[in-house]
Scaffold this motif. Structure first.
Motif, PDB file in Angstrom:
ATOM      1  N   SER A 141      20.312  -2.219  20.339  1.00 66.02           N
ATOM      2  CA  SER A 141      20.410  -3.565  20.896  1.00 66.02           C
ATOM      3  C   SER A 141      21.877  -3.888  21.116  1.00 66.02           C
ATOM      4  N   SER A 142      22.135  -4.860  21.996  1.00 66.00           N
ATOM      5  CA  SER A 142      23.517  -5.242  22.294  1.00 66.00           C
ATOM      6  C   SER A 142      24.199  -5.892  21.102  1.00 66.00           C
ATOM      7  N   SER A 143      23.420  -6.423  20.171  1.00 63.83           N
ATOM      8  CA  SER A 143      23.993  -7.058  18.986  1.00 63.83           C
ATOM      9  C   SER A 143      24.288  -6.055  17.880  1.00 63.83           C
ATOM     10  N   GLY A 144      23.956  -4.789  18.088  1.00 63.72           N
ATOM     11  CA  GLY A 144      24.177  -3.759  17.080  1.00 63.72           C
ATOM     12  C   GLY A 144      22.897  -3.023  16.757  1.00 63.72           C
ATOM     13  N   ASP A 145      23.031  -1.736  16.522  1.00 65.29           N
ATOM     14  CA  ASP A 145      21.860  -0.907  16.251  1.00 65.29           C
ATOM     15  C   ASP A 145      21.375  -1.117  14.822  1.00 65.29           C
ATOM     16  N   LEU A 146      20.064  -0.913  14.666  1.00 61.41           N
ATOM     17  CA  LEU A 146      19.443  -0.956  13.346  1.00 61.41           C
ATOM     18  C   LEU A 146      18.923   0.432  13.002  1.00 61.41           C
ATOM     19  N   LYS A 147      19.141   0.849  11.748  1.00 68.02           N
ATOM     20  CA  LYS A 147      18.660   2.137  11.283  1.00 68.02           C
ATOM     21  C   LYS A 147      17.567   1.925  10.235  1.00 68.02           C
ATOM     22  N   PHE A 148      16.403   2.556  10.505  1.00 68.77           N
ATOM     23  CA  PHE A 148      15.260   2.503   9.598  1.00 68.77           C
ATOM     24  C   PHE A 148      15.187   3.848   8.874  1.00 68.77           C
ATOM     25  N   SER A 149      15.338   3.826   7.572  1.00 63.32           N
ATOM     26  CA  SER A 149      15.384   5.054   6.791  1.00 63.32           C
ATOM     27  C   SER A 149      14.020   5.729   6.755  1.00 63.32           C
ATOM     28  N   PRO A 150      13.989   7.043   6.465  1.00 68.64           N
ATOM     29  CA  PRO A 150      12.691   7.695   6.240  1.00 68.64           C
ATOM     30  C   PRO A 150      11.950   7.003   5.099  1.00 68.64           C
ATOM     31  N   TYR A 151      10.637   7.091   5.151  1.00 68.29           N
ATOM     32  CA  TYR A 151       9.824   6.382   4.156  1.00 68.29           C
ATOM     33  C   TYR A 151       8.766   7.328   3.615  1.00 68.29           C
ATOM     34  N   PHE A 152       8.620   7.302   2.286  1.00 67.54           N
ATOM     35  CA  PHE A 152       7.653   8.175   1.605  1.00 67.54           C
ATOM     36  C   PHE A 152       6.824   7.338   0.651  1.00 67.54           C
ATOM     37  N   ASP A 153       5.513   7.488   0.743  1.00 62.01           N
ATOM     38  CA  ASP A 153       4.573   6.756  -0.111  1.00 62.01           C
ATOM     39  C   ASP A 153       3.684   7.777  -0.800  1.00 62.01           C
ATOM     40  N   LEU A 154       3.631   7.735  -2.131  1.00 59.90           N
ATOM     41  CA  LEU A 154       2.873   8.713  -2.896  1.00 59.90           C
ATOM     42  C   LEU A 154       1.941   7.993  -3.855  1.00 59.90           C
ATOM     43  N   ASP A 155       0.666   8.393  -3.850  1.00 58.35           N
ATOM     44  CA  ASP A 155      -0.345   7.798  -4.721  1.00 58.35           C
ATOM     45  C   ASP A 155      -0.878   8.857  -5.684  1.00 58.35           C
ATOM     46  N   LEU A 156      -1.158   8.436  -6.914  1.00 59.52           N
ATOM     47  CA  LEU A 156      -1.680   9.326  -7.951  1.00 59.52           C
ATOM     48  C   LEU A 156      -3.037   8.829  -8.407  1.00 59.52           C
ATOM     49  N   ARG A 157      -3.945   9.764  -8.620  1.00 55.93           N
ATOM     50  CA  ARG A 157      -5.277   9.461  -9.145  1.00 55.93           C
ATOM     51  C   ARG A 157      -5.581  10.423 -10.279  1.00 55.93           C
ATOM     52  N   LEU A 158      -5.819   9.888 -11.481  1.00 55.33           N
ATOM     53  CA  LEU A 158      -6.263  10.666 -12.634  1.00 55.33           C
ATOM     54  C   LEU A 158      -7.679  10.225 -12.965  1.00 55.33           C
ATOM     55  N   PHE A 159      -8.589  11.168 -13.154  1.00 55.42           N
ATOM     56  CA  PHE A 159      -9.975  10.778 -13.373  1.00 55.42           C
ATOM     57  C   PHE A 159     -10.671  11.753 -14.302  1.00 55.42           C
ATOM     58  N   ALA A 160     -11.688  11.244 -14.947  1.00 59.13           N
ATOM     59  CA  ALA A 160     -12.485  12.046 -15.875  1.00 59.13           C
ATOM     60  C   ALA A 160     -13.948  11.745 -15.649  1.00 59.13           C
ATOM     61  N   ASN A 161     -14.714  12.742 -15.272  1.00 61.94           N
ATOM     62  CA  ASN A 161     -16.168  12.648 -15.215  1.00 61.94           C
ATOM     63  C   ASN A 161     -16.684  13.060 -16.591  1.00 61.94           C
ATOM     64  N   LEU A 162     -16.866  12.080 -17.467  1.00 63.12           N
ATOM     65  CA  LEU A 162     -17.193  12.370 -18.857  1.00 63.12           C
ATOM     66  C   LEU A 162     -18.530  13.081 -18.982  1.00 63.12           C
ATOM     67  N   SER A 163     -19.383  12.977 -17.972  1.00 65.36           N
ATOM     68  CA  SER A 163     -20.668  13.695 -17.991  1.00 65.36           C
ATOM     69  C   SER A 163     -20.478  15.190 -18.133  1.00 65.36           C
ATOM     70  N   GLU A 164     -19.365  15.690 -17.639  1.00 68.98           N
ATOM     71  CA  GLU A 164     -19.155  17.133 -17.644  1.00 68.98           C
ATOM     72  C   GLU A 164     -18.566  17.636 -18.955  1.00 68.98           C
ATOM     73  N   ASN A 165     -18.240  16.710 -19.834  1.00 68.25           N
ATOM     74  CA  ASN A 165     -17.825  17.107 -21.183  1.00 68.25           C
ATOM     75  C   ASN A 165     -19.085  17.179 -22.040  1.00 68.25           C
ATOM     76  N   PHE A 166     -19.691  18.361 -22.054  1.00 68.63           N
ATOM     77  CA  PHE A 166     -21.001  18.501 -22.686  1.00 68.63           C
ATOM     78  C   PHE A 166     -20.932  18.212 -24.185  1.00 68.63           C
ATOM     79  N   ASP A 167     -19.831  18.602 -24.831  1.00 70.61           N
ATOM     80  CA  ASP A 167     -19.698  18.340 -26.263  1.00 70.61           C
ATOM     81  C   ASP A 167     -19.690  16.839 -26.535  1.00 70.61           C
ATOM     82  N   LEU A 168     -19.005  16.060 -25.671  1.00 67.35           N
ATOM     83  CA  LEU A 168     -18.951  14.619 -25.855  1.00 67.35           C
ATOM     84  C   LEU A 168     -20.319  13.983 -25.618  1.00 67.35           C
TER      85      LEU A 168
END
Length: 872
Positions: free
Chosen positions: A773-800
């Motif tokens: 733009s004539s008023s000056g350039d804008l710089k948009f940095s790279p962007y990284f989004d990371l999601d974590l999922r931890l899960f337990a299907n307790l049905s598969e723990n036969f001892d439990l």
């Protein structure tokens, strides 16, 4: 068509007259479950002591015995192979608790670079069309026998346009469960909470399917003073006011939804489905401090009234939907008919602040009146109000089958005819001005797709198939629009498939783009590229009745390859070139080029300060976008741990007690597992418990997965009009308030799952961009989004589970979204962040943590009945 008309009416009637139709009900419906072509399957073998051998069934249901060279049950029509096939263990490894979540977990594999939107893929059930995605959206993933991901060209064989990938979900023959799910989520920086309660019931048995689900979800408001937002005070007199406690970054919302589906066989061989849904959504957002101005001999005096509370917008949408689907076979032809009826009512009310008419009169007539003092009593201005009613009715039918016999095989065709009507009537009162719109559109469509086999698979060049397709749609408000296309599918080797396709499509604007009510929103933070300043403006959104239809040409070249027979690694790639005449777009950024092209959309005051922008859609002259997508999917089976002898003995003892000591003991888990239904799924054909299928005999029940998709944006240009500079979104032009188009976009998913415990990472990365733009350039940095999922299907723990039966069918999940609490970063030439690009404005919520508890309840009578089934 007489039979089609009869069946369409019957689809609604059968849901209300189950008793009358019961006498006509046939055996389990082949058209609902069988293959989409010449396949041969048999039912799972009868069990010994209620159990089938672990060699022939998995832990949830029966595996098909497939005749070599023929398709498995529920496959799609045609000879284009799936790009990926997920079995129950692959699905379980995602940690998803519904089909809706499952598709979200596979976003990198089911996206498409072509088409008008990046929405959901086309979804089939057992190789058949469905009444709508809501029919299967909330079903538990445990009910899935396999899921196939297919390229866009497969959509043509079902009467759809080839602009979205196809996902085919094949359900188990028998399944029975009731699920309850509780979920809570909170932002680690505070200020935001989200909660959800969901319950559902699913029964799949004897050629019928019934499901019902209820969902309640809501989130709290997030205000600007709960995040790091710079102070821009309201310069009221006698003292400025901090507006941040009066503005929401995220408005509160609540959603209630009830969905029910029933499928059964009617008229001997017709699979009929009816689906209904009712939904109510409410929302509330705040957008500033109530203010008003007084005119003191030409000098404007701004007064703020924080004691009145924040200016508020309330919105409410109530909707009802009904869908039907009929599927049947007649000879070698497959027939399908779907119908839908949808209605929604939306209302929005927006505060306008105080009415200082009395105070202004006193100021004009009483020289002793102090405009900065107590103004006495005053009223409130009437609220702006908008209301819209939308409806749609549609009925269509498709027929697929062989046309003629050719040396390389049968030429097949798909014919489709549909009729529909949509309408929207809206009205809005803004600043006392009343506007209204009443639009409707009827459509009559005819389409045909023909697949011509050119060579057989056994030929020296492999299998080659040509495709021709076309459609014509008459619209009451646009006349006739057409689509034509052609393609080639080539499989030079068994694990390699290449496709090339081209189509030309005319597309009208939607009724929403034409007739949405005009909505005015004040105090919107906006970056003005002409001045380089962040200003608070008023935006106008809604429909534009003057929009034209566009014409797009799309060329796609793609392929997928499994290089190694023994290694589950799949490579995929596609190049898409898309050009559009008269594209429909939005004036979403206040760039200098857009303002020069549409000067009437930008309003400035005498000093040149931007005060308002009209964001309603417009037509540009032409556009072009070239993209290249490539990626791979890798899966490695993992060996699961068998249960202990003590756990097996405890299970035998408990199961014998439940049966009152009658009959034979169930076999130990290593010999086939506990009875059906002992695991998290249910019913006959439900899970085979916790041995055998998951743990017995060193069975490979776990998964290590990795999937990645990289999209390279090569060209993204728009010509607004002759004589106006071109918009190059890859080189300096903003798409909107988030910058330009990134050159690189990467999506990936990776996960580990074994013995009931899993971890999954899902990430998105985009490269940086720059806006000129004539008023000056804008710089948009790279962007990284990371999601974590931890899960337990307790049905598969036969001892439990052997010690604590409550945990049968139970799973828990812990989610962290945006693990690194990343937010987009924007800098001007001086290294400073413009106020409208503050990180907390662009990504207000930040990192969130959530926990989910889910339980599947299995009726005891089902697994007891199956355990008592005598061997054959």
């Amino acid at each position: 068509m007489s039979r089609l008309t009869l069946l369409s009416g019957t689809a609604i009637a059968f849901a209300f007259l189950p008793g009358a139709l019961s006498a006509q009900e046939a055996q389990p419906n082949p058209s609902n479950e069988e293959t989409a072509g010449p396949a041969a399957t048999v039912e799972e073998p009868e069990a010994t002591n209620g159990q089938a051998s672990d060699e022939t069934i998995d832990e949830y249901g029966g595996e098909d015995i497939v005749v070599m060279g023929q398709k498995p049950r529920g496959s799609v029509v045609g000879d284009i192979p799936p790009e990926n096939v997920l079995d129950p263990r692959d699905i379980r490894a995602t940690g998803a608790t519904s089909i809706n979540e499952l598709l979200d977990s596979l976003a990198s594999q089911i996206g498409s670079a072509r088409g008008r939107s990046s929405g959901r893929p086309i979804t089939l059930l057992n190789g058949r069309r469905i009444s709508g995605f809501r029919e299967i959206r909330d079903l538990p993933p445990e009910a899935i026998e396999r899921m196939e991901i297919l390229p866009e060209e497969v959509a043509l064989k079902y009467g759809y346009s080839a602009d979205q990938r196809v996902v085919n979900i094949v359900l188990r023959r028998r399944f029975n469960s009731t699920n309850v799910e509780l979920r809570g989520q909170a932002a680690t920086e505070g200020g935001y909470l989200n909660g959800r309660v969901e319950t559902g019931r699913l029964i799949v048995a004897d050629g019928s399917r019934t499901s019902i689900s209820f969902r309640a979800e809501g989130n709290s408001s997030l205000f600007e003073d709960e995040r790091d937002i710079a102070l821009q005070p309201v310069e009221s007199q006698p003292e400025p006011v901090d507006p941040r406690p009066f503005r929401t970054l995220v408005g509160s919302s609540n959603d209630l939804r009830l969905t029910a589906t029933h499928n059964r066989t009617i008229l001997g061989d017709v699979s009929a489905t009816i689906n209904g849904e009712a939904e109510r959504t409410t929302g509330k957002s705040r957008f500033g401090v109530p203010t008003a101005t007084l005119d003191d001999d030409g000098d404007e005096i701004l007064r703020a009234f924080p004691e009145l509370g924040a200016l508020t917008r309330d919105s409410k949408t109530e909707s009802l939907s009904l869908g039907t689907a009929l599927n049947w076979d007649s000879g070698k032809w497959r027939w399908s008919s779907t119908g839908s009826a949808d209605y929604s009512h939306s209302v929005s009310n927006t505060d306008n602040g105080p009415d200082l008419g009395n105070a202004q009169s006193l100021l004009d007539t009483d020289p002793t009146f102090d405009p900065l003092g107590d103004l006495g009593s005053f009223g409130l201005l009437p609220r702006d109000r908008s209301r819209s009613n939308r409806y749609s009715l549609a009925l269509d039918g498709t027929a697929t089958g062989p046309l003629l016999s050719l040396p390389a095989g049968d030429a097949t065709a798909t014919f489709r005819a549909s009729v529909g009507n949509t309408g929207i009537d809206s009205e809005a009162t803004t600043d006392g001005f009343f506007t209204e719109s009443d639009l409707s559109r009827s459509a009559l469509l005819g389409a045909a797709n023909i697949d011509l086999p050119v060579t057989k698979r056994s030929s020296s060049i492999g299998r080659l198939t040509a495709n021709l397709n076309g459609s014509a749609t008459h619209l009451s408000d646009f006349g006739t629009i057409t689509t034509v296309g052609a393609g080639l599918s080539w499989a030079p080797a068994e694990r390699l498939n290449l496709t090339v396709s081209w189509n030309r499509e005319e597309g009208p604007p939607s009724l929403q783009q034409l007739g949405d009510p005009l909505i005015e929103t004040p105090n919107v933070s906006f970056f003005d590229f002409s001045t380089g300043e962040t200003v608070l403006i008023t935006t106008f959104t809604g429909g534009n009745p003057d929009l034209l239809a566009d014409t797009r040409n799309v060329l796609k070249i793609g392929g997928n390859w499994k290089p190694f027979e023994e290694t589950d690694l799949r490579l995929r790639a596609e190049y898409v070139r898309q050009t559009i005449d008269d594209p429909q777009g939005n004036v979403s950024g206040a760039s200098e080029t857009l303002e020069a092209a549409f000067p009437d959309r930008f309003v400035r005051d005498e000093s040149g300060t931007l005060v308002a922008v009209d964001l309603r859609p417009v037509n540009f002259q032409e556009s072009r976008r070239d993209t290249f997508r490539w990626g791979f999917d890798f899966t490695k089976p993992l060996t699961s741990r068998p249960p202990s002898e003590a756990a097996r003995a405890a299970f035998r003892e408990r199961f014998a007690g439940q049966r009152g000591g009658q009959g034979d003991q169930p076999p130990p888990p290593s010999e086939g597992g506990p009875p059906s239904g002992a695991g998290p799924g249910g019913g006959e054909g439900g899970p085979r418990g916790f041995g055998g299928g998951r743990f017995g005999g060193g069975r490979q029940g776990g998964r290590l997965t990795f999937s990645l998709t990289h999209q390279l944006n090569l060209v993204d240009e728009v010509t607004i009009a002759d004589g106006v500079p071109e918009l190059d979104y890859l080189h300096g032009e903003p798409i909107g308030q988030t910058g330009g188009r990134p050159r690189h976009e990467v999506q990936f998913e990776t996960g580990y799952y074994n013995n009931g415990y899993g971890a999954r990472l899902q990430g998105n990365w985009r490269s940086g961009t720059e806006v000129d733009s004539s008023s000056g350039d804008l710089k948009f940095s790279p962007y990284f989004d990371l999601d974590l999922r931890l899960f337990a299907n307790l049905s598969e723990n036969f001892d439990l589970v052997s010690k604590h039966p409550f945990f049968r069918g139970t799973s828990v999940r812990f989610d962290v979204n945006n693990i690194f609490n990343n937010r987009p970063k924007v800098r001007d030439e001086a290294g400073l962040t413009p106020l409208s690009y503050q990180p907390d404005l662009l990504e207000p919520i930040g990192r969130t943590v959530g926990i989910t508890f889910r339980k599947l309840f299995i009726p005891r009578r089902f697994f007891q009945r199956r355990a008592q089934t005598p061997s054959s």
